[in-house]
Design an enzyme around this catalytic site. Sequence first.
Site, PDB file in Angstrom:
ATOM      1  N   ASN A  11       1.291  -1.165  -0.119  1.00  0.00           N
ATOM      2  CA  ASN A  11      -0.086   0.206   0.259  1.00  0.00           C
ATOM      3  C   ASN A  11       0.870   1.310  -0.160  1.00  0.00           C
ATOM      4  O   ASN A  11       1.582   1.559   1.050  1.00  0.00           O
ATOM      5  CB  ASN A  11      -0.782  -0.159   1.180  1.00  0.00           C
ATOM      6  CG  ASN A  11      -1.846   1.246   1.167  1.00  0.00           C
ATOM      7  OD1 ASN A  11      -1.453   2.284   0.176  1.00  0.00           O
ATOM      8  ND2 ASN A  11      -2.520   1.845   2.813  1.00  0.00           N
ATOM      9  N   LYS A  13       0.044   4.735  -0.230  1.00  0.00           N
ATOM     10  CA  LYS A  13      -0.223   5.648  -0.133  1.00  0.00           C
ATOM     11  C   LYS A  13       0.259   6.454  -0.962  1.00  0.00           C
ATOM     12  O   LYS A  13       0.336   6.214  -1.724  1.00  0.00           O
ATOM     13  CB  LYS A  13      -0.020   6.182   1.877  1.00  0.00           C
ATOM     14  CG  LYS A  13      -0.732   4.130   2.858  1.00  0.00           C
ATOM     15  CD  LYS A  13      -0.360   4.826   4.351  1.00  0.00           C
ATOM     16  CE  LYS A  13      -0.705   3.001   4.907  1.00  0.00           C
ATOM     17  NZ  LYS A  13      -0.168   3.138   6.395  1.00  0.00           N
ATOM     18  N   HIS A  97      -9.296   1.066   5.150  1.00  0.00           N
ATOM     19  CA  HIS A  97      -8.120   1.128   5.296  1.00  0.00           C
ATOM     20  C   HIS A  97      -8.745   2.192   6.783  1.00  0.00           C
ATOM     21  O   HIS A  97      -9.569   3.851   6.619  1.00  0.00           O
ATOM     22  CB  HIS A  97      -7.362   1.919   4.463  1.00  0.00           C
ATOM     23  CG  HIS A  97      -5.953   2.096   4.990  1.00  0.00           C
ATOM     24  ND1 HIS A  97      -5.790   2.902   5.995  1.00  0.00           N
ATOM     25  CD2 HIS A  97      -4.965   0.779   5.048  1.00  0.00           C
ATOM     26  CE1 HIS A  97      -4.229   2.337   6.573  1.00  0.00           C
ATOM     27  NE2 HIS A  97      -4.047   1.729   5.668  1.00  0.00           N
ATOM     28  N   GLU A  99      -6.767   4.650   7.661  1.00  0.00           N
ATOM     29  CA  GLU A  99      -6.520   6.325   7.394  1.00  0.00           C
ATOM     30  C   GLU A  99      -7.945   6.664   6.769  1.00  0.00           C
ATOM     31  O   GLU A  99      -8.210   8.009   6.824  1.00  0.00           O
ATOM     32  CB  GLU A  99      -5.143   6.515   6.798  1.00  0.00           C
ATOM     33  CG  GLU A  99      -4.274   6.626   7.779  1.00  0.00           C
ATOM     34  CD  GLU A  99      -3.389   5.635   6.761  1.00  0.00           C
ATOM     35  OE1 GLU A  99      -3.053   5.715   5.614  1.00  0.00           O
ATOM     36  OE2 GLU A  99      -2.104   5.332   7.228  1.00  0.00           O
ATOM     37  N   GLU A 171      -4.738  -4.404  10.958  1.00  0.00           N
ATOM     38  CA  GLU A 171      -4.189  -3.123  10.952  1.00  0.00           C
ATOM     39  C   GLU A 171      -4.668  -2.615  12.141  1.00  0.00           C
ATOM     40  O   GLU A 171      -5.406  -1.819  12.096  1.00  0.00           O
ATOM     41  CB  GLU A 171      -4.238  -2.332   9.683  1.00  0.00           C
ATOM     42  CG  GLU A 171      -3.694  -2.848   8.249  1.00  0.00           C
ATOM     43  CD  GLU A 171      -3.573  -2.087   7.015  1.00  0.00           C
ATOM     44  OE1 GLU A 171      -2.108  -2.489   6.464  1.00  0.00           O
ATOM     45  OE2 GLU A 171      -3.798  -1.121   7.776  1.00  0.00           O
ATOM     46  N   GLY A 177       2.399   2.760  10.983  1.00  0.00           N
ATOM     47  CA  GLY A 177       3.220   4.011  10.640  1.00  0.00           C
ATOM     48  C   GLY A 177       3.902   4.252  12.269  1.00  0.00           C
ATOM     49  O   GLY A 177       5.001   5.148  12.048  1.00  0.00           O
ATOM     50  N   SER A 217       3.567  -1.194  10.577  1.00  0.00           N
ATOM     51  CA  SER A 217       5.135  -1.658  10.532  1.00  0.00           C
ATOM     52  C   SER A 217       5.374  -2.835  10.177  1.00  0.00           C
ATOM     53  O   SER A 217       6.808  -3.308  10.813  1.00  0.00           O
ATOM     54  CB  SER A 217       5.311  -1.391  11.776  1.00  0.00           C
ATOM     55  OG  SER A 217       5.262   0.195  11.958  1.00  0.00           O
ATOM     56  N   GLY A 238       3.121  -0.478   4.565  1.00  0.00           N
ATOM     57  CA  GLY A 238       3.081   0.131   3.824  1.00  0.00           C
ATOM     58  C   GLY A 238       5.036   1.080   3.312  1.00  0.00           C
ATOM     59  O   GLY A 238       5.600   0.769   2.820  1.00  0.00           O
TER      60      GLY A 238
HETATM   61  P1  13P Z   1       2.989   0.850   7.771  1.00  0.00           P
HETATM   62  O1  13P Z   1       3.488  -0.221   7.315  1.00  0.00           O
HETATM   63  O2  13P Z   1       3.483   1.681   6.851  1.00  0.00           O
HETATM   64  O3  13P Z   1       3.256   0.284   9.026  1.00  0.00           O
HETATM   65  O4  13P Z   1       1.758   1.092   7.539  1.00  0.00           O
HETATM   66  C1  13P Z   1       0.580   0.110   7.171  1.00  0.00           C
HETATM   67  C2  13P Z   1      -0.745   0.368   6.802  1.00  0.00           C
HETATM   68  O5  13P Z   1      -1.543   1.189   7.292  1.00  0.00           O
HETATM   69  C3  13P Z   1      -1.003  -0.907   5.312  1.00  0.00           C
HETATM   70  O6  13P Z   1      -2.088  -0.607   4.658  1.00  0.00           O
END
Ligand code: 13P
Length: 256
Positions: A11, A13, A97, A99, A171, A177, A217, A238
């Site tokens: 992803n 983003k 997601h 976010e 997640e 992140g 992560s 991510g």
């Molecule tokens: P990270 O791997 O940066 O923590 O992000 C995870 C994520 O939100 C994947 O959709």
Amino acid sequence: MKNRKPLMAANWKMNLSLDEARDLLNGVRSAKIDFNKVEVLVAPPFTALQLAHALLTETDILIAGQNMHWESKGAFTGEISPLMLKGTGCSHVIVGHSERRALFFETSDIVNSKVDAAIETGLIPIVCIGETLKEREDKKTFDIIRTQLNESLKTNCKKRNLPQSVILAYEPVWAIGTGKTATPEVAQKVHLFIRRWLIENFDNNTGETIRILYGGSVKPDNIKELMLQPDIDGALIGGASLKADSFLSIAKFYES
Ligand code: 13P
């Protein structure tokens, strides 16, 4: 021994210029990946979907949208429809997601509409769920996950039928992140809970077949342990998916 084929999904983003996207896609497509052992997917921003389609067309690498609207067309300024994603080479779409839920006020009702639209259009939804740190500290993790599942898959629950291609992604918001991965044991507990929910709401076969990804992560140095857990079927990655070498060493977890 798991019968489910692992899926490693990148992803991106809201990251990468077109030039950076081209470099990353070239790096990923030129790697030797054993597609008998893993499915690999990239979810670039909308602006790089066409490029991804052009560069990946002769490969086994799958493409997903990061989001979409649930209507097929119309006066929805700034939105992208399921048909548009399909027409740009996407086979999958990420929905719900955290976010999107937290920053763009997407409710589980909206997520349910998107899941329905994806399935109707022939796109495979990757449906995200996960609790916040406060919810975990308040010991509400399982309640939150159950409610998100009930509401985000409401239509399918009513029909008591879930296409077996649908993918779920756990997640935990506190692990996204932040560099804080859920320990494999903590993640496994929630994955098992989700699998039991699938069996209760659908049937044994659905519970055994649906893939549940872990996200938060994920890095080259923790993927192996995560993948050893019986109910973790892959990862939604991510930050570590933005560099070909780190994404590929995650995608090729089976080599280590
Ligand atoms: P990270 O791997 O940066 O923590 O992000 C995870 C994520 O939100 C994947 O959709």
